[in-house]
Enzyme design. Structure first.
Site: not given
Ligand code: DSN
Length: 426
Positions: A48, A50, A194, A220, A223, A229
């Site tokens: 933990y 925080e 984003d 994110t 990707k 993730r």
């Molecule tokens: N759902 C994701 C995507 O596939 O682009 C984004 O949150």
């Protein structure tokens, strides 16, 4: 296996087989390296922490502090950013923290229409972003499939949103961030980019850099960045927040302070230090020259895949791609997105059905599919392999009612994919 929880680990084994045998074309997915996987599955999950490095609410954080600092340092170098927060558990969490830092409930956001390729957290009525904030949207031109910048500006001037969001889940072209910034300046709005989808291409200079023009950037990490993730928040330059929040003494706070507080304690509790370690590993990999070769190949593969599909009469929105993904309008082929997802799935080609701009079908049916090349490129596929993929897609879409031919296609695909191991190039 005998010491493992058989019920769960048998399923994990099955999923591993599925990932190895099939062609993964979901634009938001990728395969992480063995090192990223090891860090994500490490003992750090027990800790933990925080708070932030050197300012924690728990003892025993000396080591995770160093790990989190390393992740921040690497991410800042990767994007040439002055500020980075690596704690958001996901892209949605990163966006929610930014809204919390910059907006009051009832303020207005202008986002890219979900049905034109935007994201749920950019104001969709079924998402917290559309419930807590007023919303308005921009979209693409019906003829070109490209963002209609003039109409976006007209909407911004009319609606006067407090925040403008650029970024998408299913848009295959680059963004004119400077144009967005000029519009934001005209109305005194904050500009958020984003970049969850194209962040890997942006990091290596293959697409326009939003850090030059946008106040805040979210992404994110799983990707095109090929990490675990998770999410991150970045700023090219920190600045005194001119919007909304002031302290009791009437002082404005630095945006970095507001963003950090909005992540913790504003919207999250303990950070996932095992995932932060995996992020640090992935950012280290992305700093290498080999990642440039990888991400360049992702882009080349997407361009080649688009042109192969166009040659077979498929309608690609905007007629091609600048990044890793394509959105295919299947109406000219008389198959819905839902049926196409199923048909491709029967042959072990994984995609997701997707609304296309000006779709006449519901989000459960849709007229399109979205595909991306990040995952298959990690497996070592290059342009000539895209011809094979185009051929597999076309066969799968039109033979799926014939069980025998689907089965033999799936066998052929599985055999082909054995030439592209998931950890090969990492
Ligand atoms: N759902 C994701 C995507 O596939 O682009 C984004 O949150």
């Amino acid at each position: 296996m005998q010491n493992l929880d058989k019920d769960v680990f048998k399923l994990i084994e099955q999923e591993e087989k599925r990932q190895i045998n099939g062609i993964e074309l979901i634009a938001s997915e990728n395969y992480v390296s063995q090192n990223v996987l090891s860090a994500a599955g490490s003992i750090l999950t027990n800790k933990y922490a925080e708070g932030y490095p050197s300012k924690r609410y728990y003892g025993g954080c000396e080591i995770v502090d160093q790990i989190e600092e390393l992740a921040i340092k690497r991410l800042k170098i990767l994007f040439n950013a002055e500020y980075a927060n690596v704690q958001p558990h996901s892209g949605s969490q990163a966006n929610s923290a930014v809204y919390l830092a910059c907006l009051n409930p009832g303020d207005k956001i202008l986002g890219f229409d979900l049905s034109h390729g935007g994201h749920l957290t950019h104001g969709s009525p079924v998402n917290f972003s559309g419930k807590l904030y007023k919303t308005c949207f921009y979209g693409v031109s019906q003829e070109t499939g490209l963002i209609d910048y003039d109409s976006m500006r007209a909407t911004a001037l009319k609606e006067k949103p407090n925040m403008i969001i650029c970024g998408a889940s299913a848009y295959s072209r680059d963004w004119d961030y400077k144009f967005f910034r000029n519009v934001a300046n005209e109305i005194g709005a904050i500009l958020l980019a984003d970049i969850s989808h194209p962040s890997g291409l942006i990091a290596k200079g293959l697409l326009n850099d939003p850090l030059d023009f946008c106040h805040i950037i979210t992404s994110t990490t799983h990707k095109t960045l090929r990490g675990p993730r998770g999410g991150v928040i970045l700023m090219g330059k920190d600045f005194e927040n001119p919007w909304g929040y002031t302290t009791k003494k009437g002082q404005k706070k630095m945006m970095s302070t507001l963003l950090n507080s909005a992540v913790f304690p504003g919207s999250q509790g303990g950070p996932l230090e095992h995932i932060i370690a995996a992020k640090a590993v992935a950012f280290g990999e992305a700093l290498e020259d080999t990642f440039f070769q990888y991400i360049l190949q992702v882009q080349k593969n997407a361009i080649h895949l688009a042109s192969g599909l166009i040659d077979l009469g498929y309608h690609i929105i905007s007629n091609g791609t600048d990044n890793h993904c394509l959105l295919i309008d299947l109406r000219s082929k008389n198959i819905t997105g839902k049926d196409a997802e199923f048909a491709l799935g029967e042959a072990d080609i994984t995609v997701n059905k997707n609304m296309v701009p000006f779709d006449d079908k519901s989000p459960f049916i849709t007229s399109g599919i979205r595909i991306g090349t990040a995952a298959i490129t990690t497996r070592g596929m290059v342009e000539e392999d895209m011809d094979l993929v185009v051929n597999f897609i076309d066969q799968a879409l039109f033979n799926y009612k014939n069980k025998k031919s689907s089965k033999s296609l799936s066998k052929e695909i599985s055999k082909t994919m054995q030439n592209f191991p998931i950890f090969k190039s990492l």
